[in-house]
Each structure stands twice: as structure tokens, then as C-alpha cells.
Motif scaffolding. Sequence first.
Motif, mmCIF file in Angstrom:
data_model
loop_
_atom_site.group_PDB
_atom_site.id
_atom_site.type_symbol
_atom_site.label_atom_id
_atom_site.label_comp_id
_atom_site.label_asym_id
_atom_site.label_seq_id
_atom_site.Cartn_x
_atom_site.Cartn_y
_atom_site.Cartn_z
ATOM 1 N N PRO A 189 -5.320 4.814 37.284
ATOM 2 C CA PRO A 189 -5.617 5.564 36.051
ATOM 3 C C PRO A 189 -4.996 4.954 34.808
ATOM 4 O O PRO A 189 -5.519 5.125 33.706
ATOM 5 C CB PRO A 189 -5.012 6.945 36.335
ATOM 6 N N ALA A 190 -3.862 4.250 34.963
ATOM 7 C CA ALA A 190 -3.182 3.673 33.800
ATOM 8 C C ALA A 190 -4.085 2.657 33.112
ATOM 9 O O ALA A 190 -4.922 2.008 33.747
ATOM 10 C CB ALA A 190 -1.875 3.018 34.221
ATOM 11 N N ASP A 191 -3.901 2.522 31.805
ATOM 12 C CA ASP A 191 -4.712 1.629 30.979
ATOM 13 C C ASP A 191 -3.784 0.650 30.266
ATOM 14 O O ASP A 191 -3.393 0.889 29.116
ATOM 15 C CB ASP A 191 -5.518 2.454 29.980
ATOM 16 N N PRO A 192 -3.393 -0.449 30.902
ATOM 17 C CA PRO A 192 -2.443 -1.383 30.273
ATOM 18 C C PRO A 192 -3.006 -1.967 28.994
ATOM 19 O O PRO A 192 -4.183 -2.294 28.916
ATOM 20 C CB PRO A 192 -2.247 -2.457 31.341
ATOM 21 N N ARG A 193 -2.157 -2.112 27.986
ATOM 22 C CA ARG A 193 -2.594 -2.594 26.683
ATOM 23 C C ARG A 193 -2.016 -3.963 26.322
ATOM 24 O O ARG A 193 -2.353 -4.503 25.272
ATOM 25 C CB ARG A 193 -2.212 -1.567 25.601
ATOM 26 N N THR A 194 -1.147 -4.522 27.173
ATOM 27 C CA THR A 194 -0.587 -5.847 26.925
ATOM 28 C C THR A 194 -0.628 -6.643 28.218
ATOM 29 O O THR A 194 -0.663 -6.058 29.319
ATOM 30 C CB THR A 194 0.869 -5.773 26.431
ATOM 31 N N PRO A 195 -0.617 -7.984 28.146
ATOM 32 C CA PRO A 195 -0.570 -8.787 29.364
ATOM 33 C C PRO A 195 0.631 -8.450 30.247
ATOM 34 O O PRO A 195 0.517 -8.418 31.478
ATOM 35 C CB PRO A 195 -0.494 -10.216 28.826
ATOM 36 N N ALA A 196 1.784 -8.185 29.630
ATOM 37 C CA ALA A 196 2.982 -7.858 30.414
ATOM 38 C C ALA A 196 2.794 -6.544 31.173
ATOM 39 O O ALA A 196 3.199 -6.424 32.345
ATOM 40 C CB ALA A 196 4.196 -7.786 29.499
ATOM 41 N N GLU A 197 2.184 -5.550 30.523
ATOM 42 C CA GLU A 197 1.929 -4.279 31.198
ATOM 43 C C GLU A 197 0.959 -4.462 32.359
ATOM 44 O O GLU A 197 1.097 -3.817 33.411
ATOM 45 C CB GLU A 197 1.364 -3.260 30.206
ATOM 46 N N LEU A 198 -0.024 -5.331 32.189
ATOM 47 C CA LEU A 198 -0.977 -5.618 33.265
ATOM 48 C C LEU A 198 -0.269 -6.232 34.465
ATOM 49 O O LEU A 198 -0.476 -5.802 35.611
ATOM 50 C CB LEU A 198 -2.065 -6.568 32.760
ATOM 51 N N GLU A 200 2.845 -6.035 35.286
ATOM 52 C CA GLU A 200 3.731 -5.032 35.887
ATOM 53 C C GLU A 200 2.942 -4.045 36.745
ATOM 54 O O GLU A 200 3.392 -3.628 37.822
ATOM 55 C CB GLU A 200 4.481 -4.293 34.782
ATOM 56 N N LEU A 201 1.746 -3.678 36.283
ATOM 57 C CA LEU A 201 0.912 -2.734 37.016
ATOM 58 C C LEU A 201 0.437 -3.315 38.350
ATOM 59 O O LEU A 201 0.377 -2.617 39.373
ATOM 60 C CB LEU A 201 -0.293 -2.357 36.153
#
Length: 232
Positions: A189-198, A200-201
Motif C-alpha cells: 500500500p505504501a507509495d514511495p516518493r524517493t529512490p531511497a524510500e523505494l 528501503e521498501l
Amino acid sequence: MRPDRLSFPELSGPRAEVAQALAAVSALPDATERLGVSPGLAAAVERNRHLAEAVATPAERFYTGVLFDALDLASLDPAALRRARRRIVVLSGLYGAVRLGDALAPYRLAMGVNLDGVGPLAGYWRAHLGAALDPLVGRGLVVDCRSSDYLAAWRPDVAARWVQVKVPGATHMAKHTRGLVARLLCQEPADPRTPAELAELLAPHVDVTLQTPDAGARAGTPSVLLVRPPAG
């Protein structure tokens, strides 16, 4: 087939031009050679001549192959399937870009073809896809699972939020792994907004390494997410 019901209606004119050129090429005796397919696919090439009368098939059932097998839309739960239909865009040699719910006439045309009457398809679509896809990005992240021919057809105008998914090794496993990444992002469900968040997900699920452009990189260079195929 109802071209007027496809996503990205601004591509209607280019789609019609490519369809007309494809029908003309598909009527030639050497059509399979011109389209870069084996003679055994002559029946599929013949269908290119009758796109307007074709019985349309939803894109999520029409597109097949290693990547789509790994994505395995049929096994997603309802919430994940809704996210897939909302988040995924498929690039197409004939239609330019479509969503999974779009109903398409079955066709045979790869993006790497130099189509008589149109020219190299990646270059042709590059002149049109920006107007359709750039506004779609908004403030989101582009997670790019395309192969090389399709990469040439559109470069997102948001390099800081553009991540190319690359897989070391053989082509088969590369496609399979990119399909798994797409599946994971539909299940999440999460919607990462940065490459780093992606990164990490995805890290709890697959072995990933994020490579961001250095200070000397060319303008417009995306980040790269190296994803190693899962064991087995």
C-alpha cells in the motif's frame, strides 16, 4: 475494438498512423521478416491487417511472457489488483502507452521495429509519449521496469524521481525479477516518493542496491536499483 476508449486519448492520432502502417506492412509477402518475427507467427501477423474489426482483449490478459508471469496479476488480492491497474503503465509499439484495463486488438509489433511508413518506433513514440506521460508522474516516483528498446521511447522529465530497475545476469531472469518488483509494489500500500524510500521498501523482500548519479553525471541521469534474482 474501441480506440476512443483507450487511456491517453492524446495518443489517438499517432496510434492510428502506426496501425495504418502496420496493416500495410503485414500484407506484404515478407511481412514476418520486416516485423522481425519467425515465419511460425504468420497468423499473428495476419491479424495486424484487421485491427479495427478485432475482438478486443484487456491488456492485463493480452500481454504475456516472463515478466507478466512473475507479475501474476490473476493471483493478486483485490486491493493489490486495483493498485496494479492504477499504478502500472505498459509501453506498446502499436498503442504507445496503455493501462492494464484497456481493451486492445491483438497485434504483433515490437518497439524495436523500423516500421515502413513510420520509421524506428522508439523514435516515433519518443516524439509523442512525453505529452501523455510526463503529466501523469506528478509528484510520484517512476519505477522503470522496461527493456532497452522501450527505454528509448520515453525519458521521464523527473530524473530525481526516476529509478531504473536493473538485474545482473541473463535476460530471462532479468525479466522475471522486474516482474517480481512490479508485483511487490502492487502488493504494497505504501507509495514511495524517493529512490531511497523505494530501496528501503523492497529491501525486506529482495536483495537491492541503490546507485544514485554522482555529481559529474549527465543531466537527466536516473538512479539505478540493482536487484539480484532471488535464489531458486
